[in-house]
Scaffold this active site. Structure first.
Site: not given
Lengths: 137, 492
Positions: B253, B345, B389, B396, B415, B418
């Site tokens: 990541h 992103n 993840p 994950s 994604h 959060g």
């Protein structure tokens, strides 16, 4: 307003800097030094080595504050050098020039991606100026 | 230097969290109508069950999403994924699509870490074939081979035109250099090489800031994890992806490092200066944008794609380093296969119905279904893989996109878990060394460059990833395939 001050305010994912000073130059110096301290994780060493000049030009007073702080981030990341003392030599709503003394770092201990325009404020308050800037960290 | 923490000098005004009328459309979806604020052009939709809706309503996520709904050329609805939280400009977890012919493109709608994303590598071995000592050795060697930390550069030396070609060609160039296997590119979003890339929009400052960082993790919430496939939800889909219960996998990541940060900084500044000329006024200056068809819009898009190519290449260079470590440690059993590499992103030019749209996903993942032409051939049966993840040390997820999701959310899903808590608050709950001990007590090997940042990224700072993933699964945006649990964490 005679005294300069700053504080860091919580934000879910980012951090906000609130800063106040008697003038635009004072505001830039206080904000820049606050950011330097953040990058050094709160440790405030004596500056070492020669001083250097930092300068930015922007479209207005608010953008000037963002560009100024982004300039410090750029220097910290590319030259591994964090300013801890700033003397503002020239300031106008679209221009800043400063003499900076700082410290070399092996790796900036705290990572800050950028100063953003989100929630950006630079306003007259209590006879001086107050600014709020949110950083992407 | 003035004083910090000046509560007495100026009382801090209470943060205003505006509320808007909303209607629950189904157990996993809430809508704020386009009439909720005068300047909204479309409705705003939030994918969340009751519990996540309460969490999302606590900060300014909704205000930021409503601001996005006012941008010129927006179509459908402005959306927030179940992991959404307050960011800057766009909320993190935000998805918004703008018509290419008369809509805008916004650097703030992509974010500073352009093409921050996730790549999953599958090993040939079962996790329990490694003892703890061997695992420690591998994690240690990975940490040595893959630099981490804020400004840490790469072991790779880019010379002459190398950086230019990475920006222009992405992973294709790394393949030419022998840093990618021939099949790798088939299972990377956009083959890790976006055709619209234009390095001329990437400033000298951006090159200076990040050009030497190819093959490094960086800091913040970025990591490389050694994981085990803990649970398989969909045996067929897992088989198609090449995953099996107990298998050892690697999750990477990270994004475009300092180069991407500077591209965004440069272009927010540039667009801020030209918006008046384009007749655009905004509720938040960080939403700075320009018409996609304008010279500024096109130039930023080219620069963003070049930074995205750098990010794909960054994850590829890390893959190369991981392969060297695994081959040294496991010899003929040390192969690592790229299952997929996905951005979270990005602004992508995509065909939706009869229209070309610029789909901005900021902290959101593309999730195309089996029938979409961009879903890799190998995965046509099941859909494009999606990786979610969790927070450091938690599970994950592997999911696959659905055809249904293409219409519901512009083919997008969440994604990550959060953030639910600020970094300062997270550090008050548990110190870095306590977080480290808690992970090690569970047998997880930890290597990190900053103990302080370990506390900031601790599991309690995030929403419950299981709950977030269940919402996208139940809502039909993506389908659960497998759950992965960490064995070793290398954190920036």
């Amino acid at each position: 307003m005679n005294e300069r001050w700053h504080r860091w305010v919580d934000h879910t994912s980012e951090v906000q800097l609130q800063v106040a000073a008697e003038s635009l130059g004072g505001l830039a110096a206080e904000a820049g030094q606050a950011l330097g301290l953040l990058l050094l994780r709160g440790a405030a060493p004596e500056p070492s080595g020669p001083s250097r000049e930092l300068a930015v030009d922007s479209v207005d007073r608010e953008a000037l504050m963002v560009d100024w702080l982004n300039e410090i981030l750029f220097v910290a990341e590319t030259e591994l050098w964090v300013p801890v003392e700033l003397e503002i030599l020239e300031s106008s709503p679209t221009h800043l020039r400063a003499q900076a003394r700082g410290v070399p770092v092996e790796d900036p201990p705290v990572h800050v991606k950028a100063a953003t325009f989100h929630g950006l404020r630079v306003e007259e308050e209590d006879g001086g100026l107050k600014a709020e800037v949110i950083f992407d960290v | 230097m003035g004083k910090n923490n000046q509560q007495d000098k100026a009382a801090r005004p209470p943060r205003v969290i505006p509320s808007y009328p909303s209607e629950r459309l189904n157990p996993n979806l809430v809508e704020v109508p386009a009439t909720a604020r005068e300047d909204m052009r479309v409705a705003a939709r939030i994918w969340a069950d009751e519990e996540l809706w309460k969490q999302i309503s606590r900060d300014r996520t909704l205000l930021q999403l409503v601001n996005v709904s006012t941008l010129p050329g927006i179509t459908g609805t402005a959306q927030a994924m179940p992991d959404a939280h307050e960011g800057y400009g766009f909320p993190v977890g935000g998805v918004a699509a703008f018509r290419a012919r008369d809509g805008i493109i916004s650097p703030g709608g992509v974010g500073y870490d352009i093409n921050c994303g996730v790549r999953l590598l599958a090993s040939e071995i079962q996790a329990d074939e490694l003892g703890h000592a061997r695992l420690e050795e591998i994690v240690h060697d990975l940490a040595r081979a893959i630099p981490s930390g804020t400004g840490k550069g790469s072991h790779l030396q880019l010379k002459g035109q190398d950086l230019e070609r990475v920006l222009a060609e992405g992973c294709s160039y790394l393949e030419e250099r022998g840093l990618a296997m021939p099949d790798d590119l088939d299972t990377i979003e956009g083959r890790g090489s976006l055709p619209w890339a234009d390095p001329s929009g990437v400033s000298e400052r951006a090159r200076q800031r990040g050009g030497s960082q190819l093959g490094s993790i960086g800091s913040g919430n970025h990591f490389v994890e050694v994981q085990r496939v803990d649970k398989v939800f969909d045996l067929h889909a897992a088989g198609v992806l090449g995953l099996r219960q107990g298998q050892l996998v690697i999750l990477i990541h990270t994004g475009s490092r300092g180069l991407g940060h500077q591209v965004c900084t440069d272009w927010v500044r540039s667009m801020d200066a030209v918006m008046t000329r384009h007749g655009i006024s905004l509720p938040d200056r960080e939403l700075a944008c320009a018409p996609f068809e304008s010279p500024e819009g096109k130039k930023y898009f080219g620069a963003m794609c070049a930074a995205a190519n750098f990010a794909f290449s960054n994850r590829q260079a890390i893959t190369y380093a991981a392969r060297q470590v695994f081959r040294r440690a496991l010899k003929e059993d040390g192969d690592l296969r790229v299952i997929y590499d996905i951005a979270h992103n990005m602004a992508k030019l995509e065909r939706h119905g009869d229209e070309d749209l610029l789909v901005h996903r900021k902290g959101a993942t593309r999730a195309f279904g089996p029938s979409h032409p961009e879903t890799p051939e190998a995965y046509k049966e099941v859909g494009q893989p999606v990786f979610i993840p969790g927070s450091m040390g938690t599970a994950s997820y592997v999911l696959v996109g659905t055809d249904e999701g293409f219409n519901l959310s512009f083919g997008s899903t969440c994604h990550g878990a959060g953030r639910a808590m600020s970094r300062t608050a997270a550090k008050k709950v548990q110190k870095g060394h306590e977080v480290r001990k808690a992970l090690e007590d569970r047998g997880i090997v930890v290597r990190c460059s900053s103990i302080g940042e370990l506390a900031e990224e601790a599991p309690h700072a995030y929403k419950d990833v299981d709950q977030v993933v269940n919402v996208v699964h139940e809502a039909g945006l993506a389908r659960k395939v497998a759950r992965l649990v960490p064995l070793g964490v290398i954190k920036g």
